[in-house]
Design a protein around this motif. Sequence first.
Motif, PDB file in Angstrom:
ATOM      1  N   GLN A 250       0.827  -1.202   0.000  1.00 12.64           N
ATOM      2  CA  GLN A 250       0.000   0.000   0.000  1.00 12.64           C
ATOM      3  C   GLN A 250       0.866   1.258   0.000  1.00 12.64           C
ATOM      4  O   GLN A 250       0.386   2.352   0.327  1.00 12.64           O
ATOM      5  CB  GLN A 250      -0.924  -0.008   1.219  1.00 12.64           C
ATOM      6  CG  GLN A 250      -1.967  -1.090   1.195  1.00 12.64           C
ATOM      7  CD  GLN A 250      -2.915  -0.938   0.015  1.00 12.64           C
ATOM      8  OE1 GLN A 250      -3.470   0.136  -0.228  1.00 12.64           O
ATOM      9  NE2 GLN A 250      -3.087  -2.007  -0.743  1.00 12.64           N
ATOM     10  N   ASP A 267      -2.778   6.018  -0.164  1.00  3.67           N
ATOM     11  CA  ASP A 267      -3.855   6.930   0.227  1.00  3.67           C
ATOM     12  C   ASP A 267      -3.339   8.190   0.916  1.00  3.67           C
ATOM     13  O   ASP A 267      -4.103   8.930   1.532  1.00  3.67           O
ATOM     14  CB  ASP A 267      -4.869   6.223   1.125  1.00  3.67           C
ATOM     15  CG  ASP A 267      -4.226   5.614   2.370  1.00  3.67           C
ATOM     16  OD1 ASP A 267      -3.009   5.808   2.570  1.00  3.67           O
ATOM     17  OD2 ASP A 267      -4.937   4.950   3.138  1.00  3.67           O
ATOM     18  N   ASP A 268      -2.039   8.483   0.788  1.00  2.00           N
ATOM     19  CA  ASP A 268      -1.474   9.668   1.418  1.00  2.00           C
ATOM     20  C   ASP A 268      -1.627  10.924   0.574  1.00  2.00           C
ATOM     21  O   ASP A 268      -1.187  11.996   0.990  1.00  2.00           O
ATOM     22  CB  ASP A 268       0.013   9.459   1.734  1.00  2.00           C
ATOM     23  CG  ASP A 268       0.220   8.816   3.093  1.00  2.00           C
ATOM     24  OD1 ASP A 268      -0.714   8.844   3.904  1.00  2.00           O
ATOM     25  OD2 ASP A 268       1.317   8.284   3.337  1.00  2.00           O
ATOM     26  N   VAL A 270      -4.340  13.430  -0.758  1.00  2.00           N
ATOM     27  CA  VAL A 270      -5.739  13.791  -0.519  1.00  2.00           C
ATOM     28  C   VAL A 270      -6.092  14.990  -1.390  1.00  2.00           C
ATOM     29  O   VAL A 270      -5.215  15.731  -1.851  1.00  2.00           O
ATOM     30  CB  VAL A 270      -5.998  14.113   0.966  1.00  2.00           C
ATOM     31  CG1 VAL A 270      -5.664  12.916   1.846  1.00  2.00           C
ATOM     32  CG2 VAL A 270      -5.214  15.341   1.412  1.00  2.00           C
TER      33      VAL A 270
END
Length: 363
Positions: A250, A267-268, A270
């Motif tokens: 991930q 997912d860092d 945004v």
Amino acid sequence: MSSLRLVPGTPDAVLSALTAVLDGRGTPFAPVPADPAAAARVRQAAAPDEPLEHDCAVVLTTSGSSGEPKGVLLSRDALIASATATHDRLGGPGQWLLPMKPYFVGGLQILTRSVVAGLAPVVAGDSFTEAARRLTGPRRYTAMVPTQLARYLDTDLDALRSFDAIIIGGAATPAPLKARSAEAGVTAIPAYGMTETGSGCVYAGEPLDGTSVALDDGRILIKGTTLFSGYRLRPELTAEVLRDGWFRTQDRGEFMDGRLRVIGRVDDVVISGGVNVTLPTVQARLLEHPRVKDAVVLGVPDTEWGTRVVAFVIGDPGRDELRDHVAETLPRTWAPRAVIRLDALPMLASGKIDRQRLLEELR
């Protein structure tokens, strides 16, 4: 199929069970911490009453810092391969100091390396310096998380200098901490890895022998002898992340001068106010402020911005000062819209930041 037994997550109990399973005469086990809530998570993820579905020596439960804890199946061959490759990279077997919990992969692999080297580990107690003095092996090693390194640089510098190598893992090592360690004469080696890779498998950007690293649209893929066998009773998840022998992490990365640089999690990135913001880059910039001792940057759902960038900071600079500091080198739209000052960052037992507790600071 073999059954799985639970053992107390103390150094002596884990070392005994691990020695037996590495010798081929023990049964697979899962170490259980003393904390009741953590023990319940281990029992749920390890499912000791169910048959083992893969080659397995140890089941370790992930910390759950980024989601639901999972039972990770590690084989005897993977554990030994990781320990052997580590010793080869560091210059040969040595005696290890254990300053970490043995029911997480970093601590477990210190014990594995000790068994493979045939040298008894030393368990750190209240005094890191006194524990380091008890090491008598031909080479002296330890491993720890960045927070421990920062603390010991203040309190046990001479002890740190006495090690031939100190592996730093469990979280990204901030650039200022790397520089500080080097200036102090401490041989600290940042490692990248996770429970699924049998602990660190990339040291200072270079894969260990037996490990290959590739990128798929920026996502880090890992292949090699140290990989886990699968997730306990999670065949769909196992099939999702293990494809053609490659483990799809991930994490995002890039190669710089042939070395892997970990950029952050998938997912860092945004979207805040319609702008893509890379949270680890903002965090790294905050850590460059001379009065910021530590910082974590998170994206928080927000009705106005979509996602609001929030910085949790140990230090005395105010919000406007930190926003100006970020905007000196990054787009001002990346600057945190909220700054929460703390005395200390909450940590999980694994040494990772407890993100859920940070989010509770906003409630």
